[in-house]
Design a protein around this motif. Structure first.
Motif, mmCIF file in Angstrom:
data_model
loop_
_atom_site.group_PDB
_atom_site.id
_atom_site.type_symbol
_atom_site.label_atom_id
_atom_site.label_comp_id
_atom_site.label_asym_id
_atom_site.label_seq_id
_atom_site.Cartn_x
_atom_site.Cartn_y
_atom_site.Cartn_z
ATOM 1 N N TYR A 105 -0.683 -11.357 -5.619
ATOM 2 C CA TYR A 105 0.083 -10.902 -4.471
ATOM 3 C C TYR A 105 0.398 -12.030 -3.494
ATOM 4 O O TYR A 105 1.186 -11.841 -2.565
ATOM 5 C CB TYR A 105 -0.651 -9.751 -3.776
ATOM 6 C CG TYR A 105 -0.707 -8.503 -4.636
ATOM 7 C CD1 TYR A 105 0.438 -7.751 -4.868
ATOM 8 C CD2 TYR A 105 -1.895 -8.106 -5.230
ATOM 9 C CE1 TYR A 105 0.404 -6.623 -5.665
ATOM 10 C CE2 TYR A 105 -1.945 -6.972 -6.040
ATOM 11 C CZ TYR A 105 -0.791 -6.236 -6.251
ATOM 12 O OH TYR A 105 -0.829 -5.122 -7.058
ATOM 13 N N ALA A 140 5.124 -9.448 -4.590
ATOM 14 C CA ALA A 140 4.706 -8.199 -3.942
ATOM 15 C C ALA A 140 4.122 -7.218 -4.950
ATOM 16 O O ALA A 140 3.379 -6.308 -4.571
ATOM 17 C CB ALA A 140 5.888 -7.563 -3.216
ATOM 18 N N GLY A 141 4.444 -7.379 -6.225
ATOM 19 C CA GLY A 141 3.941 -6.473 -7.250
ATOM 20 C C GLY A 141 4.730 -6.634 -8.532
ATOM 21 O O GLY A 141 5.581 -7.529 -8.667
#
Length: 208
Positions: free
Chosen positions: A51, A55-56
């Motif tokens: 992260y 962000a993902g």
């Protein structure tokens, strides 16, 4: 995303390593079949450590698919511009485009699989960006092909280009070391097949 490096070039950054492993795992097991922890383990960092870079998983997928569309378009435009600057003819320009796409088809097979399976998972804005870049990339090829044979209509040329993309992008279906000859031989074969397809599309034939 290919992580191959030539002599004298910098090793891939940690961000590039993450994207390369994410592409491989997503292609092998599907987007939902891979966890953040597994991607992290593949590059030697903890899942939460990812992260700091993304962000993902959704952000990784978007960067992979938008990124390859940008790379194909920008690379194609550069090849056309370089051919023109060097005073090369239409045949050489078309060959340069084919060679660039073959590099992609051989080195980034995971991204072809990802595009086919996962494009609809992107947010609408990212999907639109990918589609726009793809249309622009196709038009580079259409212009190059019609410069070689003006007897082709724009529609015929566009169909021919998409057909050749389908041919070149079939490489993910060839898995295992015994499925393809060495890279140089495979690249030459794909080039001949692409030119053969364009020749068959041309009303009066296309020079080789």
């Amino acid at each position: 995303m290919s992580n191959r490096t030539a002599a004298g070039t910098a090793a891939p950054s940690r961000r590039e390593q993450i994207l390369g492993e994410a592409a491989r795992l997503f292609a092998e097991r599907g987007f939902h079949g891979v966890g953040v922890d597994e991607i992290g383990a593949a590059v030697g960092i903890s899942g939460p450590g990812l992260y700091r870079h993304f962000a993902g998983k959704d952000a990784m997928l978007a960067e992979l698919l938008v990124g390859i569309s940008e790379r194909l378009h920008d690379g194609g435009r550069r090849r056309v511009e370089e051919s023109l600057a060097a005073g090369l003819g239409p045949e050489e320009t078309l060959d340069a485009l084919i060679e660039g796409h073959i590099d992609f088809a051989l080195d980034d097979r995971e991204l072809i699989t990802l595009h086919d399976r996962e494009l609809d998972r992107l947010p609408e804005a990212d999907r639109k960006k990918v589609r726009k870049l793809q249309r622009q990339y196709v038009e580079l090829w259409v212009s190059a092909l019609r410069a070689v044979n003006a007897d082709l209509t724009e529609l015929e040329a566009r169909v021919a280009v998409h057909t050749v993309f389908g041919l070149l992008n079939s490489t993910p279906h060839l898995s295992g070391s015994s499925s393809m000859p060495d890279r140089e031989t495979t690249a030459a074969l794909l080039h001949r097949l692409a030119r053969g397809a364009f020749s068959a599309a041309a009303p009066r034939g296309l020079a080789h």
